[in-house]
Write a protein that holds these residues in place. Structure first.
Motif: not given
Length: 339
Positions: A77, A79, A224-225, A227-229, A231-232
């Protein structure tokens, strides 16, 4: 007793699989790991937040620690760049990491405790700490009488304002979703209290909370991390400060390329709490990087990360630094990239 709003914040306790025997003497759980201090060899089974905290703190007392986890990546969860820094520090502390190894059985033995990996022979230690998850303290609340159900770990699920699906019932802390550390639970409780008192006139979302990895060194993050950015498919930029050998404090700041609105920050170091707190406050107000700097211009770490300039990746492909294996970062005290 009745009330317009009821808040459930009963916390959580360690979860123990049926094949693990915890006697609170030679085999301990994550809430009693301190009892292993003073022994020679300790195994920690589970490298989540609780497990990493136990392993790193025990290692500082001179205990030889072996860390088992079936996953190949720690702190999913958080970065990944921050996790890389933590892993480097864990390696320097002497902790032996056995990632990708699942454990079949744990229990006390005649002369200490044993760990039985699925593949391999029985291994013996002075103490074993079991840290494979937590379960919410909700089993004695009679939640079914008001129409609430929990998941298999006794946890409730809420919206971003901590409301359950039963009107007037809210929940905060480790009884919701992923078990949260005290820093996050307190922040949730404070924000929920303001929300209730001022009838919802308090703009905030889950991304504005400051969370802690609980490790040594500690990762503090808000928002946000990377990885999340990625992925989106978010078009973002990132600035870094203190990513050099020997740096005491390191901070990574994320913001949207087009509007400059701050999306998140991640940091390690003894003096980063104030910087992360300022970012979290700025995110609640939906500030841009420029406005964030104007409101806390004396924060040198934030200013260094936010005002860094350098080559940007505009082709839509990932920059080399984002996909290359982690290596020690050399050169300037900042680096900037975009996706």
């Amino acid at each position: 007793m009745s009330a317009e709003t009821v808040v459930i914040g009963t916390g959580s306790r360690p979860w123990v699989p049926s094949s693990f025997s915890v006697d609170h003497d030679r085999v301990l759980d994550a809430d009693s790991f301190e009892r292993a201090a003073g022994t020679n060899r300790v195994a920690v089974v589970g490298a989540g937040r609780d497990g990493l905290r136990a392993a790193t703190l025990l290692a500082t007392t001179g205990v030889e620690v072996t860390l088992f986890d079936r996953r190949h990546r720690l702190l999913e969860e958080c970065d990944s760049e921050m996790v890389d820094l933590v892993v480097e520090d864990i390696g320097r502390s002497g902790i032996r990491m056995r990632l990708g190894e699942d454990v079949l059985e744990v229990g006390p033995s005649v002369d200490g405790a044993m760990v039985v990996p699925i593949r391999g022979e029985v291994e013996r230690f002075d103490r074993v700490v079991v840290s494979v998850g937590r379960v919410g303290n909700t089993d004695a609340l009679g939640l079914e009488r008001v129409g609430l159900e929990t998941d298999e770990r006794g946890r409730l699920w809420c919206d971003e304002r901590f409301n359950t699906w039963v009107e007037g019932v809210c929940a905060v802390g480790s009884v919701i979703g992923h078990p949260n550390w005290l820093r996050n639970s307190l922040d949730q409780g404070k924000r929920l209290a303001v929300d209730v008192l001022f009838s919802g006139n308090f703009e905030r979302g889950p991304a504005a909370a400051v969370t802690s990895s609980g490790t040594r060194p500690e990762i503090l993050q808000a928002g946000r991390t990377t990885e999340e950015l990625m992925a989106e498919g978010v078009d973002y930029e990132s600035g870094r400060a203190g990513f050099v050998a020997g740096a005491v404090n390191s901070l990574k700041l994320l913001w949207t390329r087009r509007s400059g609105r701050v999306l998140g920050a991640h940091a390690i170091g003894p003096d980063v709490a104030a910087s992360i707190g300022r970012v979290a406050a700025g995110m609640r107000r939906r500030l841009t990087v420029d406005r964030l700097l104007s409101s806390c211009g004396d924060d040198l770490l934030l200013r260094e990360a936010a005002t860094a300039t350098g080559p940007l990746t505009t082709s839509g492909a990932l920059p080399t630094a984002a996909v290359a294996p982690p290596v020690p970062i050399e050169g300037p005290a900042w680096r900037i990239d975009a996706v």
